[in-house]
Design an enzyme around this catalytic site. Structure first.
Site, PDB file in Angstrom:
ATOM      1  N   ASP A 263       0.787  -1.259  -0.206  1.00 17.68           N
ATOM      2  CA  ASP A 263      -0.019  -0.028   0.001  1.00 17.68           C
ATOM      3  C   ASP A 263       0.898   1.311  -0.001  1.00 17.68           C
ATOM      4  O   ASP A 263       1.469   1.491   1.074  1.00 17.68           O
ATOM      5  CB  ASP A 263      -0.782   0.012   1.276  1.00 17.68           C
ATOM      6  CG  ASP A 263      -2.060   1.140   1.123  1.00 17.68           C
ATOM      7  OD1 ASP A 263      -2.201   1.720   0.247  1.00 17.68           O
ATOM      8  OD2 ASP A 263      -2.924   0.813   1.989  1.00 17.68           O
ATOM      9  N   ASP A 264       1.088   2.124  -1.202  1.00 18.66           N
ATOM     10  CA  ASP A 264       1.622   3.359  -1.062  1.00 18.66           C
ATOM     11  C   ASP A 264       3.151   3.206  -1.419  1.00 18.66           C
ATOM     12  O   ASP A 264       4.022   4.019  -1.131  1.00 18.66           O
ATOM     13  CB  ASP A 264       1.385   4.206   0.065  1.00 18.66           C
ATOM     14  CG  ASP A 264       0.007   4.988   0.191  1.00 18.66           C
ATOM     15  OD1 ASP A 264      -0.903   4.477  -0.736  1.00 18.66           O
ATOM     16  OD2 ASP A 264      -0.137   5.594   1.195  1.00 18.66           O
TER      17      ASP A 264
ATOM     18  N   CYS B  10      -5.562   4.830  -3.419  1.00 14.65           N
ATOM     19  CA  CYS B  10      -5.873   3.121  -3.066  1.00 14.65           C
ATOM     20  C   CYS B  10      -6.960   2.478  -3.941  1.00 14.65           C
ATOM     21  O   CYS B  10      -6.809   1.573  -4.727  1.00 14.65           O
ATOM     22  CB  CYS B  10      -6.061   3.257  -1.760  1.00 14.65           C
ATOM     23  SG  CYS B  10      -4.711   3.725  -0.437  1.00 14.65           S
TER      24      CYS B  10
ATOM     25  N   ASP C 207      -0.216  -0.403  -4.867  1.00 15.19           N
ATOM     26  CA  ASP C 207      -1.394   0.120  -5.494  1.00 15.19           C
ATOM     27  C   ASP C 207      -1.102   1.457  -6.132  1.00 15.19           C
ATOM     28  O   ASP C 207      -1.858   2.263  -6.919  1.00 15.19           O
ATOM     29  CB  ASP C 207      -2.479   0.119  -4.587  1.00 15.19           C
ATOM     30  CG  ASP C 207      -2.107   0.977  -3.325  1.00 15.19           C
ATOM     31  OD1 ASP C 207      -1.150   1.471  -3.094  1.00 15.19           O
ATOM     32  OD2 ASP C 207      -3.425   1.082  -2.401  1.00 15.19           O
ATOM     33  N   ASN C 208      -0.125   2.199  -5.478  1.00 12.97           N
ATOM     34  CA  ASN C 208       0.334   3.530  -6.017  1.00 12.97           C
ATOM     35  C   ASN C 208       1.713   3.759  -5.346  1.00 12.97           C
ATOM     36  O   ASN C 208       1.937   3.400  -4.660  1.00 12.97           O
ATOM     37  CB  ASN C 208      -0.734   4.915  -5.650  1.00 12.97           C
ATOM     38  CG  ASN C 208      -0.910   4.794  -4.320  1.00 12.97           C
ATOM     39  OD1 ASN C 208      -2.147   4.237  -3.645  1.00 12.97           O
ATOM     40  ND2 ASN C 208      -0.189   5.193  -3.304  1.00 12.97           N
TER      41      ASN C 208
HETATM   42 CA   LIG Z   1      -2.365   3.207  -1.638  1.00 10.76          CA
END
Ligand SMILES: [Ca+2]
Ligand SMILES: *[C@@H]1O[C@H](CO)[C@@H](O)[C@H](O)[C@H]1NC(C)=O
Ligand SMILES: *[C@@H]1O[C@H](CO)[C@@H](O)[C@H](O)[C@H]1NC(C)=O
Ligand SMILES: *[C@@H]1O[C@H](CO)[C@@H](O)[C@H](O)[C@H]1NC(C)=O
Ligand SMILES: *[C@@H]1O[C@H](CO)[C@@H](O)[C@H](O)[C@H]1NC(C)=O
Ligand SMILES: *[C@@H]1O[C@H](CO)[C@@H](O)[C@H](O)[C@H]1NC(C)=O
Ligand SMILES: *[C@@H]1O[C@H](CO)[C@@H](O)[C@H](O)[C@H]1NC(C)=O
Ligand SMILES: *[C@@H]1O[C@H](CO)[C@@H](O)[C@H](O)[C@H]1NC(C)=O
Ligand SMILES: *[C@@H]1O[C@H](CO)[C@@H](O)[C@H](O)[C@H]1NC(C)=O
Ligand SMILES: *[C@@H]1O[C@H](CO)[C@@H](O)[C@H](O)[C@H]1NC(C)=O
Ligand SMILES: *[C@@H]1O[C@H](CO)[C@@H](O)[C@H](O)[C@H]1NC(C)=O
Ligand SMILES: *[C@@H]1O[C@H](CO)[C@@H](O)[C@H](O)[C@H]1NC(C)=O
Length: 518
Positions: free
Chosen positions: A57-58, A93, A328-329
């Protein structure tokens, strides 16, 4: 905010994605036989490969997000392919995760932000999109056991969207986090039943819990069907809570002071223009700390990956399992004086790590191919033998790129043009070849000494022999009828020059032949 797919000028799908003409595209065909239903029902022993998708995540790619993951790089990247141009169509997200699950651009899955009103885990998402996600297809059409553990969509578990009882269609084992990333004090939906966790590291630290339930799944799942696992970690998302053993690491690490660090985005859109430049010292201290803690949380992800790969190996499944690692990013820390976040249009936010290993993927490869997270679903369905044409997905399968088998060697090209002379006398059992390429390459073999043509003797052979072979080739190249049946007399004044052969070097050739008419 409204999120649109990348605007023109950004990473786009189009001609740059087309495979070079020499890629062995046809090798995809054996996997497409009749769709996965027929094939997975085939004889035991020829089971479809398993797939693991690890989603962080991130985690950025541009600012060194993969640096702390030494074991992951060794166990996945070095054992397979690392994509250096992997992008997400939305640097946020929920829309990004929706793109992964559906294989669609945001304008087609309609998840526009992280709220229910923006379709993040909304009722209409559940009704329209969830039945068509690639895990749902894997389970219903391909007979896969499907396992999910970790953060799903930011609004997952919201009372207005069915709460934690809602288990999305497509998952045989469901172990999902309520709402957004956390490390402690969270609630999981375990196949629809809520379980609260506290803040005791040895039983509650989410990344480790995900590792443990994943290993349990590997040990207790059925062995008669292939499996798909999606493990979606909270790391390195805020609040960046590291495991106790990692809270002191990276003390000397600071956010990179790259060219766009702490400068004003003068010619950029209003959100960027409002940033204070230079940032205050306390902002810089804060972002350096965030940078360091993000890396610390990733060390537990690295442990998770190692445990998982070891268990797959121990259970004898590693050689039949594809493992994908991505985020996701991206993320930024101080770029254009934006202290911390994602969701901007710049490379640091839209680019993500993507590493893949698995059967047929050669080790230590890097691909510059422009790929996006909407390609993950199509690739995984391709692995399962399900035709992308039966879906509404926007992405494409990366399997032909991943699995360039038996080797990613270009076997044809316009400059694979050559001319050779073969002689077969006892002393002169030779082959002499010239290439019409930029190197004007010459290959010479003595087939008496070297019948397998292992050693190119162009550089070591007697220059006079080279000159004679070159001359012969020139003669043959322009012979006609009777002149092709007579070897011609060697002109001792002739100077070896392979540049004279092909039309590319036409002007030289013309001169040559006008001097020595045949
Ligand atoms: Ca994210
Ligand atoms: C949410 O999804 C539904 C169904 O696809 C769509 O009609 C609606 O416009 C979407 N909402 C937004 C804000 O895009
Ligand atoms: C999310 O998208 C919806 C639909 O466009 C909009 O009503 C809402 O204000 C957005 N929320 C945020 C936080 O951007
Ligand atoms: C977890 O919740 C307890 C009780 O509410 C609280 O005291 C503690 O600070 C929380 N810990 C974390 C890491 O959020
Ligand atoms: C944390 O959990 C472990 C294992 O259940 C237990 O032995 C330990 O006492 C717990 N620690 C605290 C502070 O509750
Ligand atoms: C995970 O499993 C290991 C080994 O059984 C155990 O020591 C550890 O406490 C567990 N961690 C969590 C968070 O459950
Ligand atoms: C901020 O940090 C810089 C460099 O470390 C230092 O020169 C400056 O005096 C600091 N400013 C304040 C207001 O503390
Ligand atoms: C995986 O390894 C096992 C044991 O070494 C072997 O029997 C099996 O054929 C291999 N499978 C694949 C897909 O290579
Ligand atoms: C991959 O490349 C690295 C660095 O060159 C090397 O150390 C490693 O042994 C290679 N791994 C494999 C599996 O070829
Ligand atoms: C999928 O559709 C494309 C374009 O219509 C077609 O060229 C291709 O042959 C189809 N593939 C399969 C497996 O049906
Ligand atoms: C052959 O052509 C390819 C494609 O244009 C080019 O990349 C390569 O450098 C050429 N090789 C030689 C030896 O000419
Ligand atoms: C080719 O190799 C054979 C055997 O080693 C040798 O006798 C002969 O001289 C070689 N011919 C040339 C042209 O080098």
């Amino acid at each position: 905010m409204r999120l649109l797919p990348l605007a023109p000028g950004g990473p786009r799908r189009g001609s740059p994605r087309h495979l070079p003409s020499c890629s062995p595209l046809l090798l995809l065909l054996p996997l497409l036989l009749g769709g996965c239903l027929g094939v997975s029902g085939a004889a035991a022993g020829s089971r479809r490969p398993n797939v693991v998708l690890l989603l962080t995540d991130d985690q950025d790619e541009v600012l060194g997000g993969m640096t702390p993951l030494k074991k992951t790089k060794a166990l996945i990247g070095e054992m397979g392919m690392t994509f250096s141009s992997a992008y997400v169509p939305s640097a946020l997200c929920c829309p990004s995760r929706a793109s992964i699950l559906t294989g669609k651009y945001p304008h087609n899955h309609h998840v526009v932000n992280n709220t229910l009103e923006g379709n993040c885990s909304s009722k209409s998402w559940q009704k329209i999109q969830e039945p068509n996600t690639f895990p749902a297809i894997l389970r219903s059409m391909c007979g896969y056991q499907t396992f999910f553990a970790g953060k799903y969509l930011n609004e997952y578990g919201a009372p207005d969207a069915g709460g934690l009882e809602h288990v999305p269609l497509g998952w045989s084992y469901w172990y999902a986090l309520e709402k957004n990333s956390k490390y402690y004090n969270y609630t999981l939906s375990i196949n629809g039943k809520a379980r609260k966790h506290g803040e005791n590291y040895s039983v509650d630290y989410l990344t480790d819990v995900l590792a443990n339930v994943s290993l349990d799944f590997l040990d207790y799942k059925s062995n008669s069907e292939p499996f798909f696992m999606m493990i979606s970690t909270p790391a390195p998302h805020s609040p960046w809570t590291a495991a106790p053993q990692y809270q002191k690491t990276f003390q000397n690490v600071f956010a990179p002071r790259n060219k766009n660090f702490n400068i004003h985005g003068t010619n950029k859109h209003w959100l960027i223009r409002q940033a204070k430049t230079p940032m205050t010292n306390s902002s810089i201290q804060f972002l350096d700390n965030a940078f360091r803690k993000r890396w610390q949380t990733l060390l537990s992800v690295d442990d998770l990956v190692e445990k998982l790969v070891k268990r797959l190996e121990f259970n004898g499944e590693l050689n039949n399992t594809y493992i994908f690692y991505t985020s996701d990013n991206g993320y930024h820390t101080g770029q254009f004086s934006l202290p911390i976040d994602k969701r901007q249009l710049y490379e640091f936010d839209i680019k993500v790590p993507l590493l893949v290993r698995g059967p047929g993927i050669k080790p230590n490869q890097t691909s510059k191919m422009l790929v996006a997270n909407i390609d993950l679903g199509p690739t995984i369905l391709d692995i399962a033998g399900y035709s992308l044409n039966k879906t509404q997905m926007d992405g494409m399968s990366l399997l032909p790129i991943l699995q360039c088998f038996p080797d990613c060697v270009c076997e044809d090209a316009y400059n694979n043009t050559y001319a050779c002379v073969r002689t077969t006398t006892a002393l002169w059992n030779l082959q002499y070849c010239e290439f019409d390429d930029q190197e004007v390459f010459v290959e010479v073999y003595n087939l008496t000494a070297d019948p397998e043509q292992i050693t190119n003797i162009a550089k070591s052979i007697d220059p006079e022999i080279l000159g004679k072979m070159n001359y012969r080739l020139m003669m043959l190249q322009s012979c006609s009828g009777p002149t092709c049946r007579t070897p011609g007399v060697f002109d001792p004044g002739y100077r070896f020059d392979p540049r004279l052969m092909f039309n590319n070097h036409g002007s030289v050739r013309t001169r040559r032949f006008s001097k020595h008419p045949l």
